[in-house]
Design an enzyme around this catalytic site. Structure first.
Site, PDB file in Angstrom:
ATOM      1  CG  ASP A 190      -2.283   0.658   0.880  1.00  0.00           C
ATOM      2  OD1 ASP A 190      -2.261   1.830   0.466  1.00  0.00           O
ATOM      3  OD2 ASP A 190      -3.341   0.007   1.013  1.00  0.00           O
ATOM      4  CG  HIS A 263      -4.371   2.432  -2.064  1.00  0.00           C
ATOM      5  ND1 HIS A 263      -4.337   3.294  -0.989  1.00  0.00           N
ATOM      6  CD2 HIS A 263      -5.683   2.307  -2.391  1.00  0.00           C
ATOM      7  CE1 HIS A 263      -5.569   3.663  -0.670  1.00  0.00           C
ATOM      8  NE2 HIS A 263      -6.402   3.090  -1.506  1.00  0.00           N
ATOM      9  CD  GLU A 326      -9.988   4.090  -0.909  1.00  0.00           C
ATOM     10  OE1 GLU A 326     -10.847   4.506  -0.125  1.00  0.00           O
ATOM     11  OE2 GLU A 326      -8.877   3.677  -0.542  1.00  0.00           O
ATOM     12  CD  GLU A 469      -5.948   2.834   7.330  1.00  0.00           C
ATOM     13  OE1 GLU A 469      -6.351   1.800   7.922  1.00  0.00           O
ATOM     14  OE2 GLU A 469      -6.341   3.171   6.193  1.00  0.00           O
TER      15      GLU A 469
HETATM   16  C1  ACM Z   1     -10.882  -0.364   0.773  1.00  0.00           C
HETATM   17  O1  ACM Z   1     -11.333  -0.378   1.925  1.00  0.00           O
HETATM   18  N1  ACM Z   1     -10.307   0.732   0.289  1.00  0.00           N
HETATM   19  C2  ACM Z   1     -10.940  -1.531  -0.088  1.00  0.00           C
END
Ligand code: ACM
Ligand code: ZN
Length: 753
Positions: A190, A263, A326, A469
């Site tokens: 990521d 990402h 995203e 996170e």
């Molecule tokens: C995600 O939670 N962005 C897959």
């Protein structure tokens, strides 16, 4: 015909014995459980005999070792193989559902199994059935039949935002095996860290696995602060092989995720030439979605394919997860090379370019005999029918995918995001947001009501996601995962799961102590009472609501005024009255300790003249952030950073409400408390006006330029009614987060002194 007869027998047994599932300690609950009379003791050394059928198949040495390991670690029991007079007889069963097993515990134990995975599941159930008293192991006589409902029973782990060691990952896998999960989705790359050694591109780990600092507190806190500590780590290819084999021994397939095209900041920090701009950016220490993504030029595909070659060598499973979520298109829009790809491939826009990207990777994986899976964004711009979709933005993407004939794994944020809060207390550790309590997970059904039977056949199963996170340690990871993962295992395994109360009894009576013994830091939130605060004539009422109506709580009240603490006992559902104080503000802390579970719940109440009065709202709070009618005058401050459940939120620019004190009272000072969290578009108000009336005259107090979260007004008047007008900007000014949108105003306690 045989199968029809067999099905009939299953149905018969299921109907007859299903009612005893509340007596079965095994989770996920088996399809059939019938308790017999009495129990048998279990020797420290168990003699096992394999009944060899015509085909002469024997259980692999490896599987026997696994079974030995399971029994040894759980109950200090070892096994030996014998040719006759066994304590456990193992026999193959034919023409049964996939992964079927049965256990018949009588004078001895007979285990029938369809394959070695099912045999492993049988022993996972068996170790949950064994009880120990005075160092003697025994087991209740019973009969079980069992097989899973869904074939994808997954847990995910993000090791990029925070890194977990090989041993920690193994412990995560062991627990998955205990609850019969079969898919470990390993989120290996990521923005904030690349965690898998790729020999062709050493900078992916020498640079991409390390960040210089990590954001502290919540992403939306302002101002943002960073810890300035170098953070990172990665798995060598040897580590990965070890973990893949460890998981495989436990009948768990690993689906590796290599995120693309978004990402990808960590990869691009190491190899910026595969971005659109080529500029050198760092591995970020902040969460979010970044504009720098892979460029769609040919060289990028060669780079990714070379990475995938090594990934495929390490992971033998069918599925490779390529992320796909995203993906901002800002860089692609401005990049000559990306625009060239759009033109030469006759694509209409950047959404189709994303689809082009995904399909190109899919063709590569297909050539290598693998299957692509990605987050539901891969549906945008078109998707090949061979791809599998993981639906995370609710179930919509999953429904669409099923209808167009793609296989789907359901993982909606509403039920399956275990990075969300599981309780409403401010004692909960900081989380990204959301609220997904145990019962919500339990209610998860991977098959949405909208689908008919043939569409639903494309649902492979479901999965929970552990984004990290806000989870930086194994203890915290276990806290977020368990017991919610056990509730999920019920949703994914059981053809017909018992009701939540039955599940909760089995969980709390049998599994919490087992998790304690396994040294798992599971959350006890579900054992805590729900605290209900009501508006009463003389103040507020506190009620502890719990499953057990007669639960007793030892209560200790500490006050700040130095008096000795007060001790008393209350029962669940009993009302504890807290009368408002005449003048001075005083803070009391309450500790309610359950006599049954020993678990404490805490509460802090700042007492004041306004405690418990009802509020008349002339402006309605937003329904989503309308925690309770008493929240502004219940003596409790909302948790900072925002936890979501002690605040009232408005999305209108003017807010009007009134407090009716019912008779005149002298108010010396009024203190209001707001939340500032600009990242979430929550702003301090622009102007506050308070009106009190005295002898039919109105007195107005106004304040502009509010710069702090706590605001005090000196009043010095006697009044019966107090009106509030709180104004915010109509739209958020330029240059600020959410510019052009309506700002939110969040208020918690209003203290009257
Ligand atoms: C995600 O939670 N962005 C897959
Ligand atoms: Zn580009």
């Amino acid at each position: 015909m045989k199968q029809v007869v067999l099905l009939f027998v299953f149905c018969f047994i299921a109907v007859q014995f299903y009612g005893q599932i509340n007596l079965c300690p095994v989770l996920p609950s088996p399809v059939v459980y019938q308790k017999g009379n009495g129990s048998i003791s279990i020797p420290k050394e168990i003699a096992i005999q394999q009944k060899i059928n015509k085909s002469g198949n024997r259980i692999s040495r490896l599987d026997l070792e696994q079974i030995n390991l399971l029994l040894k670690s759980s109950h200090d029991i070892s096994i030996i193989e014998v040719d006759k007079h066994p304590f456990i007889l193992l026999q193959k069963s034919l023409n049964v559902p996939k992964d079927f097993y049965s256990i018949n515990i009588h004078e001895h134990i007979i285990i029938s199994y369809s394959n070695e995975r099912a045999l492993f599941y049988a022993f996972q159930s068996l170790i949950q059935l064994i009880q120990t008293k005075n160092d003697i192991n025994f087991i209740d006589k019973a009969f079980l039949q069992d097989y899973p409902k869904f074939e994808w029973r997954g847990l995910h782990l993000d090791v990029s935002r925070h890194f977990f060691t090989v041993n920690e990952v193994k412990k995560y896998i062991d627990l998955m095996a205990r609850y019969k999960f079969n898919t470990f989705h390993w989120h290996l790359t990521d923005d904030q860290g690349w965690r898998i050694e790729i020999k062709a591109f050493p900078r992916l780990t020498s640079i991409g696995a390390w960040r210089d600092s990590t954001i502290e507190n919540h992403y939306n806190s302002s101002p943002r602060t960073y810890d300035s500590k170098r953070y990172g780590g990665f798995y060598s290819q040897e580590d990965i092989k070890q973990i893949v084999s460890y998981a495989s021994d436990r009948h768990i397939n690993i689906v590796p995720e290599i995120e693309m095209p978004g990402h990808s900041r960590a990869a691009l920090a190491a190899y910026p030439e595969y971005s659109c701009t080529g500029s050198q950016n760092n591995v970020p220490g902040v969460w979010g979605v970044f504009e720098d993504i892979y460029c769609t030029k040919e060289e990028t595909f060669t780079f990714i394919e070379n990475i995938l070659d090594e990934v495929l060598e390490l992971f033998p499973g069918k599925f490779i997860h390529i992320g796909g979520d995203e993906v901002p298109k800002t860089r692609w829009k401005k990049c000559h090379e990306c625009q060239e790809v759009i033109t030469s491939n006759k694509l209409r826009n950047e959404s189709e370019l994303q689809s082009f990207f995904v399909q190109k990777i899919e063709q590569y994986l297909t050539k290598k005999n693998r299957k692509l899976i990605g987050w539901d964004e891969i549906l945008e711009g078109g998707l090949s029918s061979e791809s599998t979709v993981m639906s995370w933005r609710g179930t919509k993407g999953g429904i669409e995918a099923c209808r167009q004939g793609n296989y789907v794994v359901m993982s909606p944020g509403s039920h399956c995001y275990f990075d969300h809060y599981q309780g409403k207390s401010r004692d909960e550790p900081l989380a990204i947001g959301g609220y997904t309590p145990l019962q919500k997970v339990y209610e998860f059904n991977p098959i949405p009501n909208e689908l008919d039977v043939s569409e639903a056949s494309y649902i492979l199963g479901g999965q929970a996601n552990l984004w990290t996170e806000y989870i930086s340690s194994m203890d915290h990871l276990e806290y977020m995962t368990y017991p919610r993962a056990i509730a999920l295992s019920q949703a994914l395994w059981c053809s017909s799961k018992p009701n939540f109360e039955t599940f909760f009894n089995i969980l709390s009576n049998n599994h919490f102590s087992a998790l304690d013994a396994l040294n798992v830091n599971y959350s006890k939130t579900s054992l805590k009472p729900v605290i209900q605060i009501t508006s009463e004539k003389t103040g507020i009422g506190i009620e502890l609501q719990s499953e057990d109506e007669n639960e007793e709580f030892e209560t200790i009240v500490h006050s700040k005024n130095g008096k000795a603490p007060m001790k008393f006992s209350i029962q669940s559902n009993e009302l504890l009255l807290i009368n408002r104080t005449k003048n001075s503000r005083k803070e009391n802390s309450y500790r309610f300790k359950s006599k049954k579970t020993g678990i404490s719940t805490h509460l802090k109440i700042s007492n004041h003249i306004g405690l418990g009065y009802p509020i008349q709202y002339k402006t309605r709070p937003n329904a989503q952030y309308n925690y309770s009618p008493t929240v502004l005058l219940d003596g409790q401050y909302g948790a900072r950073p925002w936890r979501g459940h002690q605040w009232i939120g408005f999305d209108t620019s003017a807010i009007l409400f009134e407090i009716d004190l019912q008779k005149k009272k002298r108010i010396r000072q009024i203190e209001l408390s707001f939340l500032e969290s600009n990242g979430s578009w929550i702003y301090l108000p622009k102007q506050i006006t308070i009106i009190v009336s005295k002898r039919k005259r109105n007195f107005e107090f106004t304040m502009n330029q509010i710069l702090t979260e706590k605001v005090k007004f000196d009043i010095g008047k006697r009044t019966k009614k107090i009106s509030f007008k709180i104004e915010n900007e109509i739209v958020i000014p330029d240059e600020k987060p959410g510019a052009g949108q309506h700002p939110w105003t969040f208020i918690d306690e209003i203290l009257l002194n």
